[in-house]
Write a protein that holds these residues in place. Structure first.
Motif, short mmCIF file in Angstrom:
data_model
loop_
_atom_site.label_atom_id
_atom_site.label_comp_id
_atom_site.label_asym_id
_atom_site.label_seq_id
_atom_site.Cartn_x
_atom_site.Cartn_y
_atom_site.Cartn_z
N UNK A 290 0.82 -1.21 0.00
CA UNK A 290 0.00 0.00 0.00
C UNK A 290 0.86 1.26 0.00
N UNK A 291 1.97 1.22 0.73
CA UNK A 291 2.88 2.37 0.72
C UNK A 291 3.49 2.57 -0.66
N UNK A 292 3.75 1.47 -1.35
CA UNK A 292 4.27 1.59 -2.71
C UNK A 292 3.27 2.22 -3.67
N UNK A 293 1.99 1.94 -3.46
CA UNK A 293 0.97 2.55 -4.32
C UNK A 293 0.94 4.06 -4.13
N UNK A 294 0.97 4.52 -2.88
CA UNK A 294 0.92 5.95 -2.63
C UNK A 294 2.19 6.66 -3.09
N UNK A 295 3.33 5.96 -3.04
CA UNK A 295 4.57 6.57 -3.49
C UNK A 295 4.76 6.48 -4.99
N UNK A 296 3.91 5.73 -5.69
CA UNK A 296 4.05 5.60 -7.13
C UNK A 296 5.09 4.59 -7.55
N UNK A 297 5.46 3.67 -6.68
CA UNK A 297 6.46 2.66 -7.01
C UNK A 297 5.84 1.49 -7.78
N UNK B 56 -10.84 -0.99 2.05
CA UNK B 56 -9.97 -1.42 0.96
C UNK B 56 -9.60 -0.23 0.07
N UNK B 57 -8.43 -0.32 -0.51
CA UNK B 57 -7.96 0.74 -1.40
C UNK B 57 -8.79 0.76 -2.67
N UNK B 58 -9.03 1.92 -3.19
CA UNK B 58 -9.86 2.07 -4.38
C UNK B 58 -9.14 1.53 -5.62
N UNK B 59 -9.92 1.11 -6.59
CA UNK B 59 -9.35 0.58 -7.83
C UNK B 59 -8.64 1.65 -8.62
N UNK B 60 -9.08 2.90 -8.50
CA UNK B 60 -8.41 3.99 -9.23
C UNK B 60 -6.98 4.18 -8.76
N UNK B 61 -6.73 4.05 -7.48
CA UNK B 61 -5.38 4.20 -6.96
C UNK B 61 -4.48 3.05 -7.41
N UNK B 62 -5.04 1.84 -7.48
CA UNK B 62 -4.25 0.70 -7.93
C UNK B 62 -3.90 0.80 -9.41
N UNK B 63 -4.79 1.36 -10.19
CA UNK B 63 -4.53 1.50 -11.62
C UNK B 63 -3.47 2.54 -11.93
N UNK B 64 -3.18 3.41 -10.97
CA UNK B 64 -2.20 4.46 -11.20
C UNK B 64 -0.76 3.95 -11.15
N UNK B 65 -0.53 2.74 -10.61
CA UNK B 65 0.81 2.18 -10.51
C UNK B 65 0.89 0.91 -11.35
N UNK B 66 2.10 0.52 -11.66
CA UNK B 66 2.34 -0.67 -12.48
C UNK B 66 2.58 -1.86 -11.56
N UNK B 67 1.74 -2.88 -11.69
CA UNK B 67 1.81 -4.05 -10.82
C UNK B 67 2.16 -5.29 -11.65
N UNK B 68 3.11 -6.06 -11.17
CA UNK B 68 3.49 -7.33 -11.77
C UNK B 68 3.17 -8.45 -10.79
N UNK B 69 2.76 -9.59 -11.30
CA UNK B 69 2.34 -10.68 -10.44
C UNK B 69 2.96 -11.99 -10.90
N UNK B 70 3.06 -12.91 -9.94
CA UNK B 70 3.56 -14.26 -10.20
C UNK B 70 2.72 -15.20 -9.34
N UNK B 71 1.84 -15.93 -9.99
CA UNK B 71 1.00 -16.90 -9.31
C UNK B 71 1.44 -18.29 -9.75
N UNK B 72 1.98 -19.07 -8.83
CA UNK B 72 2.63 -20.32 -9.17
C UNK B 72 1.72 -21.31 -9.90
N UNK B 73 0.45 -21.49 -9.50
CA UNK B 73 -0.39 -22.44 -10.24
C UNK B 73 -0.57 -22.10 -11.70
N UNK B 74 -0.54 -20.82 -12.06
CA UNK B 74 -0.68 -20.45 -13.47
C UNK B 74 0.67 -20.45 -14.20
N UNK B 75 1.75 -20.18 -13.48
CA UNK B 75 3.07 -20.19 -14.12
C UNK B 75 3.58 -21.61 -14.33
N UNK B 76 3.20 -22.52 -13.46
CA UNK B 76 3.66 -23.90 -13.53
C UNK B 76 2.44 -24.79 -13.72
N UNK B 77 2.29 -25.36 -14.90
CA UNK B 77 1.04 -26.04 -15.24
C UNK B 77 1.03 -27.49 -14.78
#
Length: 377
Positions: free
Chosen positions: A74-81, A152-173
């Protein structure tokens, strides 16, 4: 050179100091990030340093450690990281949707108060015509923010930052692919690819203003990651996690990134493995919950939900580490906030304690009345 001029020139600040949401440590000059919790920042020496690895030893039921991970994101979202979230149990998208909402009202009141004070202050006439600096919310001098866990944090604030994800069940079939420590290989490749492609390692200069990558790895070492260190005294892949942490730490040292890893250390049977994991981390903190223990019903600990430990502090650009002088720390989780405080136990005012103290005083008075000048302790 004229008589009124000077040969001294102010050296321009480095580019790292201009990154939003960061500040330089007054102890070693290291660039610091806020973890999202002011009490946690104070406990680990001012914040999480860029290029370091923070290890969170999870509590028994993994209730409170996830709160610290969400604070960090959450701190990363407010800082724009930029954010990178990896998990083998919970979808990273759901983790991001459950981030706590910031208390922007308090921030607005604080900025308004500062503006009123500046307008009411009278400065020297020679500085009145100097250009005024504009402070935007993204480049605010405030380090860290407060959050409301009940919202919960609003969706608009989350869309303002770039988020990358790694979910093991989808990465490893396939299950075979995720066994034998291969899940850590996929995770390391994903982290390296994001660091190189986004220019956090300096190989590809960032187009815009320099930014920081916040990395969160949830519950490494668990069975869901294909690891057996948590249920076996003699695991087959005893070095898989330590090799991953060693390689990850090398990536962090050469990039503008900071990582938080949570680990169920209470399930690790081999203590030698736990010692290696701690040695491969820069900062190590631990959470001990009172749930299911005798302290849960003990009236002495009624104001707290668990104990907080700082097992290891980073030694960066110095021989000594900057740690808080208080060793006895405890945490409590309210409806809206998670705080870490000094452990203050109430005095023992029971009848037994008062009677024993009276007996000790009477014995001391008898010794003094007998004429002995030296007391035996």
């Amino acid at each position: 050179m004229s008589a009124g001029s000077s040969s001294f020139r102010r050296r321009g600040g480095g580019g790292l100091a201009l990154i939003p949401g960061t500040r330089a440590s007054v102890h070693n000059g290291q660039l610091l990030l806020s973890t999202g919790s002011a009490s946690l920042d104070a406990a680990i020496g001012g914040g999480s340093a860029v290029g370091t690895l923070l290890l969170i030893e999870e509590d028994k039921y993994n209730i409170y450690s996830d709160v610290l991970l969400k604070y960090f994101l959450a701190e990363g979202v407010l800082a724009g990281h930029n954010l990178f979230v990896a998990s083998a149990e919970e979808d990273p998208s759901s983790i991001l949707r459950s981030l706590p909402a910031p208390l922007l009202d308090d921030l607005g009141k604080e900025e308004k108060t500062i503006g009123e004070l500046q307008s009411s202050m009278k400065i020297a006439w020679r500085y009145q015509n100097l250009p005024k600096l504009e402070v935007t919310p993204a480049t605010s001098s405030r380090f860290g923010h407060c959050y409301d866990l009940s919202k919960a944090m609003s969706a608009e604030m989350l869309q303002a930052v770039k988020c990358h994800s790694f979910f093991l069940p989808t990465e490893c079939h396939s299950g075979i692919c995720c066994s034998m420590g291969h899940a850590y290989t996929l995770l390391l490749q994903s982290v390296r690819r994001i660091i190189q492609q986004e220019g956090f390692d300096g190989s590809c200069p960032q187009k815009k203003q320099k930014n920081v990558l916040r990395i969160v790895l949830q519950s490494l070492g668990s069975v869901l990651w294909g690891d057996d260190i948590c249920y076996s005294d003699h695991p087959q892949q005893i070095h898989s996690l330590t090799r991953f942490l060693h390689a990850l730490r090398g990536l962090l040292r050469m990039s503008l990134s900071a990582c938080i890893v949570s680990l169920p250390t209470h399930l690790i049977q081999n203590k030698a493995v736990l010692s290696r994991i701690r040695n491969l981390s820069d900062t190590v903190i631990g959470l001990e919950s009172f749930i299911g223990s005798e302290r849960e019903t003990n009236p002495l600990y009624k104001d707290y939900h668990g104990l907080f430990y700082v097992h290891q502090s980073p030694r960066l650009n110095s021989l000594l580490c900057n740690v808080s002088g208080t060793k006895d720390l405890a945490f409590k989780l309210k409806r809206k906030q998670f705080t870490i405080e000094c452990l203050h136990l109430p005095p023992d005012l029971s009848d037994r304690a008062s009677r024993s103290s009276k007996q000790e005083l009477s014995e001391c008075s008898k010794v003094l009345s007998a004429g002995r000048t030296h007391l035996d302790f």
